[in-house]
Design a protein around this motif. Structure first.
Motif, PDB file in Angstrom:
ATOM      1  N   THR A  64       7.924 -18.295  11.399  1.00  0.00           N
ATOM      2  CA  THR A  64       7.294 -16.496  11.375  1.00  0.00           C
ATOM      3  C   THR A  64       7.111 -16.527  10.146  1.00  0.00           C
ATOM      4  OG1 THR A  64      10.033 -16.911  10.738  1.00  0.00           O
ATOM      5  CG2 THR A  64       9.564 -16.325  13.192  1.00  0.00           C
ATOM      6  N   TRP A  65       7.611 -14.962   9.833  1.00  0.00           N
ATOM      7  CA  TRP A  65       7.306 -14.645   7.898  1.00  0.00           C
ATOM      8  C   TRP A  65       8.119 -15.540   7.034  1.00  0.00           C
ATOM      9  CZ3 TRP A  65      10.109 -12.093   4.504  1.00  0.00           C
ATOM     10  CH2 TRP A  65       9.160 -12.446   3.141  1.00  0.00           C
ATOM     11  N   GLU A  66       9.128 -15.371   7.913  1.00  0.00           N
ATOM     12  CA  GLU A  66      10.213 -16.368   6.484  1.00  0.00           C
ATOM     13  C   GLU A  66       9.607 -17.693   5.959  1.00  0.00           C
ATOM     14  OE1 GLU A  66      13.963 -16.059   8.421  1.00  0.00           O
ATOM     15  OE2 GLU A  66      14.855 -14.280   7.117  1.00  0.00           O
ATOM     16  N   ASP A  67       8.433 -17.835   7.059  1.00  0.00           N
ATOM     17  CA  ASP A  67       8.187 -19.677   6.573  1.00  0.00           C
ATOM     18  C   ASP A  67       6.841 -19.929   6.545  1.00  0.00           C
ATOM     19  OD1 ASP A  67      10.155 -20.855   8.352  1.00  0.00           O
ATOM     20  OD2 ASP A  67       9.090 -19.869  10.469  1.00  0.00           O
ATOM     21  N   LEU A  68       6.315 -18.391   5.731  1.00  0.00           N
ATOM     22  CA  LEU A  68       5.691 -18.545   5.134  1.00  0.00           C
ATOM     23  C   LEU A  68       5.308 -18.985   3.548  1.00  0.00           C
ATOM     24  CD1 LEU A  68       3.241 -15.894   6.843  1.00  0.00           C
ATOM     25  CD2 LEU A  68       3.413 -18.992   7.493  1.00  0.00           C
ATOM     26  N   PRO A  69       4.711 -19.398   2.698  1.00  0.00           N
ATOM     27  CA  PRO A  69       4.793 -19.574   1.242  1.00  0.00           C
ATOM     28  C   PRO A  69       4.373 -18.780   0.403  1.00  0.00           C
ATOM     29  CG  PRO A  69       3.944 -21.178   2.101  1.00  0.00           C
ATOM     30  CD  PRO A  69       3.816 -20.616   3.731  1.00  0.00           C
ATOM     31  N   GLY A  70       4.138 -18.506  -0.539  1.00  0.00           N
ATOM     32  CA  GLY A  70       3.536 -17.625  -1.173  1.00  0.00           C
ATOM     33  C   GLY A  70       2.725 -16.874  -0.702  1.00  0.00           C
ATOM     34  N   ARG A  71       1.034 -16.613  -1.627  1.00  0.00           N
ATOM     35  CA  ARG A  71       0.642 -16.241  -0.497  1.00  0.00           C
ATOM     36  C   ARG A  71      -0.221 -15.918   0.388  1.00  0.00           C
ATOM     37  NH1 ARG A  71      -4.534 -16.942  -5.039  1.00  0.00           N
ATOM     38  NH2 ARG A  71      -3.420 -16.509  -7.586  1.00  0.00           N
ATOM     39  N   VAL A  72       0.018 -16.979   0.984  1.00  0.00           N
ATOM     40  CA  VAL A  72       0.425 -17.606   3.072  1.00  0.00           C
ATOM     41  C   VAL A  72       1.335 -16.106   3.705  1.00  0.00           C
ATOM     42  CG1 VAL A  72       0.601 -19.003   5.137  1.00  0.00           C
ATOM     43  CG2 VAL A  72      -0.367 -19.073   2.917  1.00  0.00           C
ATOM     44  N   GLY A  73       2.236 -15.727   2.440  1.00  0.00           N
ATOM     45  CA  GLY A  73       3.071 -14.947   3.751  1.00  0.00           C
ATOM     46  C   GLY A  73       2.964 -13.571   3.196  1.00  0.00           C
ATOM     47  N   GLU A  74       2.456 -12.904   1.947  1.00  0.00           N
ATOM     48  CA  GLU A  74       2.077 -12.124   1.312  1.00  0.00           C
ATOM     49  C   GLU A  74       0.739 -10.928   2.339  1.00  0.00           C
ATOM     50  OE1 GLU A  74      -0.126 -12.266  -2.119  1.00  0.00           O
ATOM     51  OE2 GLU A  74       1.470 -12.763  -3.201  1.00  0.00           O
ATOM     52  N   PRO A  75       1.026  -9.740   2.457  1.00  0.00           N
ATOM     53  CA  PRO A  75      -0.055  -8.258   2.804  1.00  0.00           C
ATOM     54  C   PRO A  75      -1.331  -9.081   2.764  1.00  0.00           C
ATOM     55  CG  PRO A  75       1.701  -7.214   1.790  1.00  0.00           C
ATOM     56  CD  PRO A  75       1.972  -8.729   1.016  1.00  0.00           C
ATOM     57  N   LEU A  76      -1.881  -8.965   3.977  1.00  0.00           N
ATOM     58  CA  LEU A  76      -3.084  -9.307   4.065  1.00  0.00           C
ATOM     59  C   LEU A  76      -4.290  -8.079   3.582  1.00  0.00           C
ATOM     60  CD1 LEU A  76      -3.689  -9.960   7.999  1.00  0.00           C
ATOM     61  CD2 LEU A  76      -3.911 -11.610   6.199  1.00  0.00           C
ATOM     62  N   PRO A  77      -5.615  -8.405   2.726  1.00  0.00           N
ATOM     63  CA  PRO A  77      -6.210  -7.966   1.672  1.00  0.00           C
ATOM     64  C   PRO A  77      -6.946  -6.700   2.166  1.00  0.00           C
ATOM     65  CG  PRO A  77      -7.240  -9.977   2.248  1.00  0.00           C
ATOM     66  CD  PRO A  77      -6.382  -9.742   2.885  1.00  0.00           C
ATOM     67  N   LEU A  78      -6.444  -5.036   0.941  1.00  0.00           N
ATOM     68  CA  LEU A  78      -7.413  -4.490   1.628  1.00  0.00           C
ATOM     69  C   LEU A  78      -8.543  -4.340   1.014  1.00  0.00           C
ATOM     70  CD1 LEU A  78      -7.236  -1.129   1.702  1.00  0.00           C
ATOM     71  CD2 LEU A  78      -6.316  -0.591  -0.021  1.00  0.00           C
ATOM     72  N   LEU A  79      -9.909  -4.549   1.768  1.00  0.00           N
ATOM     73  CA  LEU A  79     -11.092  -4.781   1.507  1.00  0.00           C
ATOM     74  C   LEU A  79     -11.863  -3.800   0.780  1.00  0.00           C
ATOM     75  CD1 LEU A  79     -11.654  -6.662   4.996  1.00  0.00           C
ATOM     76  CD2 LEU A  79     -10.809  -7.759   2.701  1.00  0.00           C
ATOM     77  N   LEU A  85      -8.020   7.419  -0.653  1.00  0.00           N
ATOM     78  CA  LEU A  85      -6.685   6.289   0.004  1.00  0.00           C
ATOM     79  C   LEU A  85      -5.682   6.561  -0.669  1.00  0.00           C
ATOM     80  CD1 LEU A  85      -6.650   4.973   2.865  1.00  0.00           C
ATOM     81  CD2 LEU A  85      -7.784   3.202   2.229  1.00  0.00           C
ATOM     82  N   THR A  86      -5.252   7.282  -0.802  1.00  0.00           N
ATOM     83  CA  THR A  86      -3.938   7.158  -1.752  1.00  0.00           C
ATOM     84  C   THR A  86      -2.855   6.057  -0.762  1.00  0.00           C
ATOM     85  OG1 THR A  86      -3.361   9.431  -0.593  1.00  0.00           O
ATOM     86  CG2 THR A  86      -4.560   9.109  -2.647  1.00  0.00           C
ATOM     87  N   HIS A  87      -2.980   6.286  -0.066  1.00  0.00           N
ATOM     88  CA  HIS A  87      -2.326   5.503   0.996  1.00  0.00           C
ATOM     89  C   HIS A  87      -2.343   4.179   1.518  1.00  0.00           C
ATOM     90  CE1 HIS A  87       0.408   9.323  -0.202  1.00  0.00           C
ATOM     91  NE2 HIS A  87       1.349   8.255  -0.650  1.00  0.00           N
ATOM     92  N   GLY A  88      -3.156   3.460   1.081  1.00  0.00           N
ATOM     93  CA  GLY A  88      -3.990   2.534   2.210  1.00  0.00           C
ATOM     94  C   GLY A  88      -1.937   1.167   2.151  1.00  0.00           C
ATOM     95  N   ARG A  89      -2.494   1.046   3.882  1.00  0.00           N
ATOM     96  CA  ARG A  89      -1.142   0.024   3.477  1.00  0.00           C
ATOM     97  C   ARG A  89      -2.148  -1.423   4.890  1.00  0.00           C
ATOM     98  NH1 ARG A  89       0.015   2.764   0.734  1.00  0.00           N
ATOM     99  NH2 ARG A  89       2.558   3.332   0.878  1.00  0.00           N
ATOM    100  N   THR A  90      -1.690  -2.895   4.789  1.00  0.00           N
ATOM    101  CA  THR A  90      -2.682  -3.449   5.630  1.00  0.00           C
ATOM    102  C   THR A  90      -0.738  -4.291   5.784  1.00  0.00           C
ATOM    103  OG1 THR A  90      -2.516  -4.966   3.894  1.00  0.00           O
ATOM    104  CG2 THR A  90      -4.681  -4.325   4.126  1.00  0.00           C
ATOM    105  N   GLY A  91      -1.018  -5.239   6.848  1.00  0.00           N
ATOM    106  CA  GLY A  91      -0.325  -5.798   7.969  1.00  0.00           C
ATOM    107  C   GLY A  91      -0.146  -6.829   7.028  1.00  0.00           C
ATOM    108  N   TYR A  92       1.149  -7.975   7.285  1.00  0.00           N
ATOM    109  CA  TYR A  92       1.328  -9.515   6.756  1.00  0.00           C
ATOM    110  C   TYR A  92       0.628 -10.077   8.670  1.00  0.00           C
ATOM    111  CZ  TYR A  92       5.100  -7.019   4.092  1.00  0.00           C
ATOM    112  OH  TYR A  92       5.503  -6.600   2.716  1.00  0.00           O
ATOM    113  N   PRO A  93       0.837 -11.608   7.857  1.00  0.00           N
ATOM    114  CA  PRO A  93      -0.127 -12.510   8.943  1.00  0.00           C
ATOM    115  C   PRO A  93       0.999 -12.868  10.227  1.00  0.00           C
ATOM    116  CG  PRO A  93      -0.241 -13.556   6.294  1.00  0.00           C
ATOM    117  CD  PRO A  93       0.550 -11.827   6.455  1.00  0.00           C
ATOM    118  N   LEU A  94       2.368 -12.744   9.858  1.00  0.00           N
ATOM    119  CA  LEU A  94       3.345 -12.461  10.335  1.00  0.00           C
ATOM    120  C   LEU A  94       4.363 -11.468  10.282  1.00  0.00           C
ATOM    121  CD1 LEU A  94       3.685 -16.186  11.068  1.00  0.00           C
ATOM    122  CD2 LEU A  94       2.405 -14.711  12.385  1.00  0.00           C
ATOM    123  N   ALA A  95       4.598 -10.259  10.939  1.00  0.00           N
ATOM    124  CA  ALA A  95       5.280  -8.788  10.846  1.00  0.00           C
ATOM    125  C   ALA A  95       6.405  -9.354   9.975  1.00  0.00           C
ATOM    126  CB  ALA A  95       5.811  -8.445  12.145  1.00  0.00           C
TER     127      ALA A  95
END
Length: 803
Positions: A64-79, A85-95
């Motif tokens: 689950t998200w809690e198992d993801l270390p360091g950068r792996v668990g950070e939000p995915l990049p805003l490409l 785009l004043t409020h850009g948001r991206t998801g996590y690899p796992l919610a």
């Protein structure tokens, strides 16, 4: 220098005989991944209980998200960030804590095979606290509820572009119209879904990843960054890709981070292959917009002022920023001179799947807006629809033409070349525009209802920042070409081979092309925005010219001739006009290497012999490199602009409201043509997708955010029986911006189709068509409303007369 006539696609024999290799063809013994995905459009994650899943035989791991270390668990990049785009948001690899669309990944299971992984997924219990979902553009704009608590009004950003004084121009115009247009969501639906296969080599600490992607080098960069690896430690290969159409340009997908991470962590090969429902609810959609138009024009139909307000649904997250609204707002202008123009786009969050570019990428919506506007003007003035368009066209002598806006590449929106009046003239002739009224009358006499439609467009292609190419000639005379962007059916192995063969003077049979393999070419941008031929094509040409120059120099020494007097024909370097003084390119390749190898045909083996170096210079001269190879990069000053015109004749059933397309015509200008057959294939495929988007395909969400038609049983697509034979014509106005004079062609077929079909259906029915797609149900409802409106008007007139 020509590219060769009648060259057929070189990929097809292999692909059509089942010899293609796709991601799922690799790693048969790999561990398999499956995901727990949210059943809710909006909910808080209260608890994840994996206890029962632990009893599944063959289970390897649950994360689950809690198992993801360091950068792996950070939000995915805003490409693609943007100031608007004043409020850009991206998801996590796992919610993490909250899910914001059905299908969002919550947990990852790794097991011995996919069946066991799915069994474990079914046993994981997730407790959710449902939250109010925001579904649909208007609901997002009302903002009774929020998708992200920290995004006021669900507003990701507001994009404004303007030229001239729009309000003054409209106020002074002799005629003004206002109306609303709607385009519903659709999606790419490639035959092959997404897939990732990864293996970690602990001995040399390298990670090899196979991904069904349109951007292998970008995936490599993202994986390296997320896993704290040097880029040289990561190899990403896009094997055969069974369709992309934009949905596979996102990088990285959650799965492209998680599968390689698990492979490295577990020291095992790991693979995930998407099923079709996952693609519907967990990949990406596009198209959905609501447009409000206000236009002022003169008695000739010339547009004096155009004001467009757009609400754009970008889904739950914005990994691709507001690139689609940028394209919509700029490409909306098409081939026309608009007196004053303003576009304001409000890009909104909804609790539905993310929106990223899909073939056409915002252009179909923009063209729908402009072409529907042209038809409304023509109807208001009682003028021919093609004549109104003609009155607004940019003329051939006005190029380069500056529209005064900023395009998606951040550069000025300047059209480089074209002949728009000729495109319109040719498509009118191809469809039979001038004789249609007689055809309509003849059909009406037998109870048939026909209509004709037309539409024009301009497409920005060849978007930067760069692409590269590498070319090498080996001692057998074979030419090896590689470029970093990927292929998913466009004919790159054919087109790039044609460019190399033309530049080097070799038979195309001697050219081998590799794309999408970071082992062969490590730096690239990707395959999207009709950019491959323009970008990699020109990069390959530049690399070939370096190789050619070196080959002529080496051959000149061997032949004791001036390189300027030499040319290459059929793989042989010879003195111009004297083929008796010649040396094969394969020999030149041998001569280019100080430690030379020659092939002894009688002995059947390669023989090594040393260079007899001149006593007054080293074997490798300063500034030289061994081998006959070259590398080139192409970076454009701005985009090129292809253009075209489409037209269609449709028949509408008076009883069932079904729409049949009787004829479809396309005239396209993509600059200098490399391979007409490949371009025609791109156009035909694009028109088929456009027809699908115009008459069949839509994403049907209910008020709770559930996608009701997430399967091919319910998501309608046309068969070959619904696609007419497409008449095509070509116009070539070479681009002055690149060495080959070419423009892109990959998306041209799809861009204006909804506008053209709407125009034709409206012409057949005499009813206002303001939304797409148009199903028989939709058209039947339009008829009923028109009858009700007519009855109401009659009743009002009777009452007024009685008074």
């Amino acid at each position: 220098m020509g590219f060769g006539e009648g060259v057929v696609r070189r990929e097809d024999p292999r692909l059509l005989t089942g010899q293609g290799r796709y991601v799922d063809d690799f790693g048969h013994d790999a561990l398999a991944v499956a995901f727990v995905r949210s059943p809710h459009a909006h909910a808080r994650i209260v608890d994840i209980d994996v206890t029962e899943a632990l009893d599944v035989e063959g289970l390897v791991a649950v994360y689950t998200w809690e198992d993801l270390p360091g950068r792996v668990g950070e939000p995915l990049p805003l490409l693609i960030p943007h100031p608007s785009l004043t409020h850009g948001r991206t998801g996590y690899p796992l919610a993490r804590d909250v899910v914001r669309h059905v299908g969002e990944p919550v947990a990852m299971v790794v097991a011995a095979d996919r069946y066991l992984a799915e069994d474990a997924v079914d046993r994981i219990a997730v407790e959710y606290e449902p939250l109010p979902p925001v579904v649909g553009i208007e609901a997002a704009d009302r903002a009774d509820h929020l998708v992200h608590d920290d995004v006021p009004g669900n507003l990701g950003g507001i994009l404004r572009q303007e030229t001239g004084d729009v309000d003054a121009a409209i106020a002074a115009a002799p005629h003004v119209l206002e109306f609303r247009l709607d385009i519903e969501r659709s999606a790419a639906m490639p035959l092959e879904g997404r897939g990732v296969y990864a293996r970690w080599d602990a001995d040399d600490e390298t990670l090899r990843v196979y991904s069904s992607t349109q951007a292998s080098t970008s995936v490599r960069a993202a994986i390296a960054a997320k896993l704290d690896l040097a880029p040289r430690q990561v190899e990403v290969i896009a094997p055969d890709v069974g369709g992309g159409f934009g949905v596979k340009i996102v990088h990285p997908w959650p799965e492209e981070v998680l599968v390689p991470w698990a492979a490295r962590l577990l020291g095992r090969e790991v693979k995930w292959t998407e099923d079709r429902r996952e693609h519907f609810v967990a990949s990406a959609h596009e198209r959905g917009q609501l447009q409000r138009v206000r236009v002022g024009f003169d008695d000739e139909g010339r547009v004096l002022g155009l004001d467009v307000r757009i609400l754009h649904d970008h889904g739950a997250y914005t990994p691709y920023g507001i690139i689609i609204p940028i394209v919509t707002s700029t490409q909306l202008l098409g081939p026309y001179k608009i007196g004053a123009y303003r576009a304001e786009v409000r890009s909104l969050y909804t609790n539905t799947l993310i929106v990223t570019p899909y073939r056409g990428a915002g252009r179909p919506q923009g063209v729908f807006c402009m072409e529907r506007t042209m038809d409304r003007i023509a109807d208001h003035l009682g003028r021919d629809r093609s004549e109104v368009r003609e009155a607004n066209l940019i003329q051939p002598g006005e190029f380069p033409y500056d529209q005064g806006l900023t395009f998606q590449d951040g550069r000025p929106l300047v059209y480089d070349s074209g002949n728009y009046p000729e495109l319109l003239r040719k498509v009118r002739k191809l469809i039979g525009w001038d004789g249609f009224e007689e055809e309509r009358a003849s059909a009406a006499a037998s109870g048939r209802r026909l209509g004709i439609g037309i539409g024009c467009y301009v497409e920005g292609t060849g978007v930067g920042p760069y692409e590269g190419g590498h070319v090498e000639i080996d001692s057998s005379g074979r030419v090896h070409v590689s470029t970093g962007l990927t292929s998913q059916g466009q004919g790159h192995q054919t087109v790039f081979a044609q460019i190399a063969a033309s530049e080097l003077g070799v038979p195309i049979e001697d050219v081998r092309v590799t794309t999408g393999d970071t082992r062969r070419f490590g730096y690239a941008v990707g395959t999207f925005a009709s950019r491959a031929a323009v970008m990699s094509g020109n990069a390959i040409a530049l690399a070939c010219r370096k190789v050619r120059e070196k080959a002529l120099r080496i051959a000149g020494e061997a032949l004791e001739a001036d390189p300027a007097d030499l040319e290459i024909t059929d793989g042989v370097v010879h003195v111009r006009g004297d083929r008796s003084s010649a040396v094969p390119l394969r020999t030149v390749a041998v001569l280019s290497n100080p430690l030379r190898y020659a092939f002894d045909e009688e002995a059947g083996r390669a023989t090594q012999f040393a260079t007899a170096a001149s006593p007054d210079r080293p074997p490798v001269a300063p500034g030289e490199e061994p081998g006959l190879e070259g590398r080139g990069y192409y970076s454009p000053v701005r985009s090129t602009f292809a253009a075209g015109a489409h037209a269609a004749v449709v028949e509408v059933d008076p009883d069932t409201a079904e729409v049949a397309i009787l004829r479809y015509a396309v005239v396209h200008d993509c600059g200098r043509l490399i391979n007409p057959m490949v371009v025609e294939g791109q156009i035909h495929g694009g028109v088929a997708q456009g027809i699908a988007g115009a008459l069949y395909e839509r994403m049907a969400y209910d008020e709770s955010g559930q996608l009701l038609n997430a399967s091919f049983m319910d998501f309608l697509m046309p068969y070959a029986t619904e696609i007419p034979r497409i008449r095509t014509g070509h116009l070539e106005t070479p681009s002055p911006l690149n060495p080959l004079g070419i423009k892109g062609a990959g998306e041209a077929g799809v861009i204006p189709v909804s506008a053209v079909i709407a125009s034709a259906v409206e012409d057949a029915e005499g009813l206002r068509v303001t939304s797409m797609p148009m199903s028989p149900d939709d058209l039947f409802e339009l008829r009923l409303r028109a009858r009700d409106d007519a009855s109401l008007r009659t009743a009002r007139a009777s009452r007024a007369a009685a008074r």
